[in-house]
Design a protein around this motif. Structure first.
Motif, PDB file in Angstrom:
ATOM      1  N   THR A  70      45.524  29.802  36.619  1.00  0.00           N
ATOM      2  CA  THR A  70      44.840  29.906  37.909  1.00  0.00           C
ATOM      3  C   THR A  70      43.837  28.759  38.015  1.00  0.00           C
ATOM      4  O   THR A  70      43.006  28.576  37.113  1.00  0.00           O
ATOM      5  CB  THR A  70      44.089  31.244  38.038  1.00  0.00           C
ATOM      6  OG1 THR A  70      45.009  32.324  37.865  1.00  0.00           O
ATOM      7  CG2 THR A  70      43.420  31.364  39.401  1.00  0.00           C
ATOM      8  N   LYS A  71      43.936  27.969  39.067  1.00  0.00           N
ATOM      9  CA  LYS A  71      43.029  26.853  39.264  1.00  0.00           C
ATOM     10  C   LYS A  71      41.632  27.352  39.624  1.00  0.00           C
ATOM     11  O   LYS A  71      41.471  28.428  40.199  1.00  0.00           O
ATOM     12  CB  LYS A  71      43.551  25.922  40.367  1.00  0.00           C
ATOM     13  CG  LYS A  71      44.963  25.394  40.123  1.00  0.00           C
ATOM     14  CD  LYS A  71      45.030  24.577  38.840  1.00  0.00           C
ATOM     15  CE  LYS A  71      46.450  24.042  38.585  1.00  0.00           C
ATOM     16  NZ  LYS A  71      46.550  23.347  37.292  1.00  0.00           N
ATOM     17  N   SER A 114      58.093  44.974  42.942  1.00  0.00           N
ATOM     18  CA  SER A 114      57.105  44.272  43.757  1.00  0.00           C
ATOM     19  C   SER A 114      55.788  44.123  42.997  1.00  0.00           C
ATOM     20  O   SER A 114      55.171  43.047  42.988  1.00  0.00           O
ATOM     21  CB  SER A 114      56.877  45.030  45.064  1.00  0.00           C
ATOM     22  OG  SER A 114      55.839  44.440  45.819  1.00  0.00           O
ATOM     23  N   MET A 115      55.336  45.218  42.349  1.00  0.00           N
ATOM     24  CA  MET A 115      54.114  45.146  41.560  1.00  0.00           C
ATOM     25  C   MET A 115      54.274  44.187  40.391  1.00  0.00           C
ATOM     26  O   MET A 115      53.353  43.437  40.059  1.00  0.00           O
ATOM     27  CB  MET A 115      53.746  46.543  41.044  1.00  0.00           C
ATOM     28  CG  MET A 115      53.336  47.544  42.114  1.00  0.00           C
ATOM     29  SD  MET A 115      51.929  46.999  43.116  1.00  0.00           S
ATOM     30  CE  MET A 115      50.730  46.610  41.852  1.00  0.00           C
ATOM     31  N   HIS A 116      55.454  44.188  39.780  1.00  0.00           N
ATOM     32  CA  HIS A 116      55.736  43.279  38.666  1.00  0.00           C
ATOM     33  C   HIS A 116      55.592  41.817  39.100  1.00  0.00           C
ATOM     34  O   HIS A 116      54.965  41.011  38.392  1.00  0.00           O
ATOM     35  CB  HIS A 116      57.158  43.555  38.156  1.00  0.00           C
ATOM     36  CG  HIS A 116      57.657  42.553  37.156  1.00  0.00           C
ATOM     37  ND1 HIS A 116      57.169  42.474  35.873  1.00  0.00           N
ATOM     38  CD2 HIS A 116      58.604  41.579  37.261  1.00  0.00           C
ATOM     39  CE1 HIS A 116      57.789  41.500  35.230  1.00  0.00           C
ATOM     40  NE2 HIS A 116      58.663  40.946  36.047  1.00  0.00           N
ATOM     41  N   LEU A 117      56.126  41.483  40.263  1.00  0.00           N
ATOM     42  CA  LEU A 117      56.009  40.115  40.762  1.00  0.00           C
ATOM     43  C   LEU A 117      54.562  39.732  41.027  1.00  0.00           C
ATOM     44  O   LEU A 117      54.132  38.614  40.715  1.00  0.00           O
ATOM     45  CB  LEU A 117      56.829  39.956  42.053  1.00  0.00           C
ATOM     46  CG  LEU A 117      58.354  40.026  41.919  1.00  0.00           C
ATOM     47  CD1 LEU A 117      59.001  39.887  43.291  1.00  0.00           C
ATOM     48  CD2 LEU A 117      58.860  38.933  40.978  1.00  0.00           C
ATOM     49  N   ASP A 128      42.086  39.525  31.563  1.00  0.00           N
ATOM     50  CA  ASP A 128      43.306  38.860  32.013  1.00  0.00           C
ATOM     51  C   ASP A 128      42.991  37.707  32.967  1.00  0.00           C
ATOM     52  O   ASP A 128      43.542  36.606  32.817  1.00  0.00           O
ATOM     53  CB  ASP A 128      44.215  39.873  32.705  1.00  0.00           C
ATOM     54  CG  ASP A 128      45.523  39.253  33.171  1.00  0.00           C
ATOM     55  OD1 ASP A 128      46.333  38.859  32.304  1.00  0.00           O
ATOM     56  OD2 ASP A 128      45.730  39.155  34.392  1.00  0.00           O
ATOM     57  N   GLN A 129      42.109  37.941  33.919  1.00  0.00           N
ATOM     58  CA  GLN A 129      41.804  36.895  34.901  1.00  0.00           C
ATOM     59  C   GLN A 129      41.080  35.711  34.258  1.00  0.00           C
ATOM     60  O   GLN A 129      41.370  34.552  34.590  1.00  0.00           O
ATOM     61  CB  GLN A 129      40.952  37.480  36.039  1.00  0.00           C
ATOM     62  CG  GLN A 129      41.672  38.503  36.905  1.00  0.00           C
ATOM     63  CD  GLN A 129      42.816  37.903  37.702  1.00  0.00           C
ATOM     64  OE1 GLN A 129      42.861  36.709  37.945  1.00  0.00           O
ATOM     65  NE2 GLN A 129      43.767  38.743  38.088  1.00  0.00           N
ATOM     66  N   GLN A 161      52.441  36.713  39.219  1.00  0.00           N
ATOM     67  CA  GLN A 161      51.897  35.619  40.030  1.00  0.00           C
ATOM     68  C   GLN A 161      50.375  35.526  39.944  1.00  0.00           C
ATOM     69  O   GLN A 161      49.828  34.431  39.847  1.00  0.00           O
ATOM     70  CB  GLN A 161      52.311  35.804  41.489  1.00  0.00           C
ATOM     71  CG  GLN A 161      53.783  35.559  41.759  1.00  0.00           C
ATOM     72  CD  GLN A 161      54.139  35.868  43.208  1.00  0.00           C
ATOM     73  OE1 GLN A 161      53.720  36.874  43.770  1.00  0.00           O
ATOM     74  NE2 GLN A 161      54.927  34.996  43.809  1.00  0.00           N
ATOM     75  N   TYR A 162      49.708  36.683  39.992  1.00  0.00           N
ATOM     76  CA  TYR A 162      48.247  36.651  40.168  1.00  0.00           C
ATOM     77  C   TYR A 162      47.471  37.391  39.093  1.00  0.00           C
ATOM     78  O   TYR A 162      46.240  37.451  39.163  1.00  0.00           O
ATOM     79  CB  TYR A 162      47.885  37.241  41.548  1.00  0.00           C
ATOM     80  CG  TYR A 162      48.573  36.549  42.687  1.00  0.00           C
ATOM     81  CD1 TYR A 162      48.241  35.245  43.048  1.00  0.00           C
ATOM     82  CD2 TYR A 162      49.585  37.188  43.399  1.00  0.00           C
ATOM     83  CE1 TYR A 162      48.875  34.614  44.091  1.00  0.00           C
ATOM     84  CE2 TYR A 162      50.237  36.555  44.456  1.00  0.00           C
ATOM     85  CZ  TYR A 162      49.872  35.267  44.796  1.00  0.00           C
ATOM     86  OH  TYR A 162      50.504  34.629  45.830  1.00  0.00           O
TER      87      TYR A 162
END
Length: 308
Positions: free
Chosen positions: A264-265, A176-179, A254-255, A183-184
């Motif tokens: 990320t838009k 779950s953390m990997h997903l 990273d962000q 994604q984010y």
């Protein structure tokens, strides 16, 4: 060469004292509110005004917690009795959680993992919470040593079931953390989440290995493994506390990279997190982006820097 019985008993003693002290903090606040209400009836609002000030609440909580810990530390016999009572009560709950986890994991074989992602709750947090309770209740059953383990057949079967269930729960939490990271991207909370999931995986593997090797006497194999895990966990905590690790800086890089690459838009980017959740690194990145030639990015970065 450390004696497992003393280490395990000391850990349970600390947990019991901590829980009892937290309960005392709650009682202290209730008593303070009651006293404040009594004085408020005659027009004196001093206590209620103090309770509304954050500094007073923290001081009251600290004093109550410290006082309770000090009192309990001086009463070894009382704490020892309380510890045994807590372990007996928790051991009784072990079969309940064991049956629930077995049914849950069997149900997942039919439903798949998709309902977990669609539930709206943090799947990783729920799975790791269940895994932590499984480890706790299994230890309540096996006790401090071979002569201290529960003799009830139902409890003896529940403990290895709980030990085995930790691994699939940890795998689901880690996946779950990997997903979420894919994604984010990384955030400090997700970094902590991945570390917690890896710790849960280690405990799950230790539990499975102990049950495979020892079967009904799995606790004889589990105890030395748990001792090594506890020492390793303490060393990991010490390493994570070093100033060379800055989860805010890691998350910021990273962000910002995801924003720069277009993963990320701009309108989906969490500007507030960069301003308030990632520490000095996040605000430094915002100051750089506020000077960007891209007017949209510069405007949103400036807005985030000025936000309260």
């Amino acid at each position: 060469t450390m004696p497992y019985e003393r280490l395990h008993s000391h850990a349970w003693t600390d947990a019991v004292i901590g829980a009892a002290s937290l309960a005392f903090v709650g009682i202290t606040f209730l008593l303070t509110v009651l006293i404040g209400q009594m004085f408020k009836l005659i027009g004196i609002n001093l206590i209620f005004d103090l309770l509304n000030d954050e500094w007073f609440g923290w001081m009251l909580a600290g004093a109550a917690f410290g006082g309770a810990v000090g009192l309990l530390r001086e009463r070894d016999r009382l704490v020892s009795t309380l510890q045994r009572l807590v372990m007996i009560v928790l051991a009784v709950l072990a079969p309940v959680l064991a049956v629930a986890l077995v049914l849950f994991l069997l149900s997942l074989a039919g439903t798949g993992l998709t309902p977990l992602w669609d539930s709206g709750f943090s799947t990783a947090a729920v799975m790791m919470g269940a895994a932590a309770f499984a480890v706790l209740l299994a230890n309540a059953v096996i006790g401090n040593g071979a002569e201290d383990r529960a003799t009830n057949p139902l409890l003896r079967w529940a403990a290895p079931a709980l030990a085995i269930a930790v691994l699939p729960l940890a795998i689901i939490a880690f996946y779950s953390m990997h997903l979420r990271v894919i994604q984010y991207g990384w955030t400090p909370e997700r970094i902590w989440g991945v570390i917690a999931a890896m710790i849960a995986l280690a405990y799950g593997l230790a539990g499975l290995w102990a049950v495979v090797k020892g079967r009904r006497d799995f606790d004889d194999w589990l105890r030395p493994l748990q001792q090594k895990l506890a020492i390793g966990l303490a060393l990991l905590a010490l390493f994570l506390a070093l100033p060379i690790l800055d989860f805010g800086a890691i998350s910021t890089r990273d962000q910002v990279a995801r924003l720069t690459s277009g993963a990320t838009k701009v309108e989906k980017f969490d500007w507030a997190a960069l301003a308030f959740d990632f520490g000095p690194s996040g605000r430094a990145a915002l100051r750089d982006m506020a000077k960007s030639a891209d007017k949209t990015k510069a405007g949103l970065a400036s807005w985030a820097l000025k936000a309260k």
